[in-house]
Design a protein around this motif. Sequence first.
Motif: not given
Lengths: 111, 118
Positions: A51-71
């Motif tokens: 969902d917008v602004k909702m995120k979960e880590k997968g199997d290899i999140p180290e060194g990465y980040s994400v952004s979801r401001e719009k659907k």
Amino acid sequence: DVKVTQSSRYLVKRTGEKVFLECVQDMDHENMFWYRQDPGLGLRLIYFSYDVKMKEKGDIPEGYSVSREKKERFSLILESASTNQTSMYLCASSSPPRQGVFGQGTRLTVV
Amino acid sequence: AQTVTQSQPEMSVQEAETVTLSCTYDTSESNYYLFWYKQPPSRQMILVIRQEAYKQQNATENRFSVNFQKAAKSFSLKISDSQLGDTAMYFCAFMKPVTTSGTYKYIFGTGTRLKVLA
């Protein structure tokens, strides 16, 4: 024709740079995913968003980040690119439990 | 841990022949979905076929069919009358629910590179 579009097909960045990979879908899907594809390792899940602004880590999140401001848009951020992040990056979206629809991939080279 | 295993890194088949790609998975879930994706040299991942775990009948899409053995946790893909355009990387994928968010995520195998020979 439904689409998932990744902003770049090929990208070359320097070590230490902040890198943004963008993904846009036009199907109003709730879920979006970022995978990394390496030979012999298949697709490995980095992060996903349900969902917008909702995120979960997968199997290899180290060194990465994400952004979801719009659907429709899901960005993958490499805070400080390193050579071991040289890879193919694939974005996908889905409306569960339907199958994922993939973008064309971004081949990132970090030098 | 949920895993998907594709034990054949590479395969080849003569044009017009039949080939079977194997996939096994490990899960404790009873309700899930399985997929085969094709990735040609263009890199675009394309859905080949989908199977719901609660369905006993094997899915079929034209020349592509699956042999789904739920008890054995096996999901193989059969390609009949192979064509040159079938040359691609094939990935088996498993979609499982994520209890913390009520959504789903996909877990992929390592892929099988298939070459169709003229």
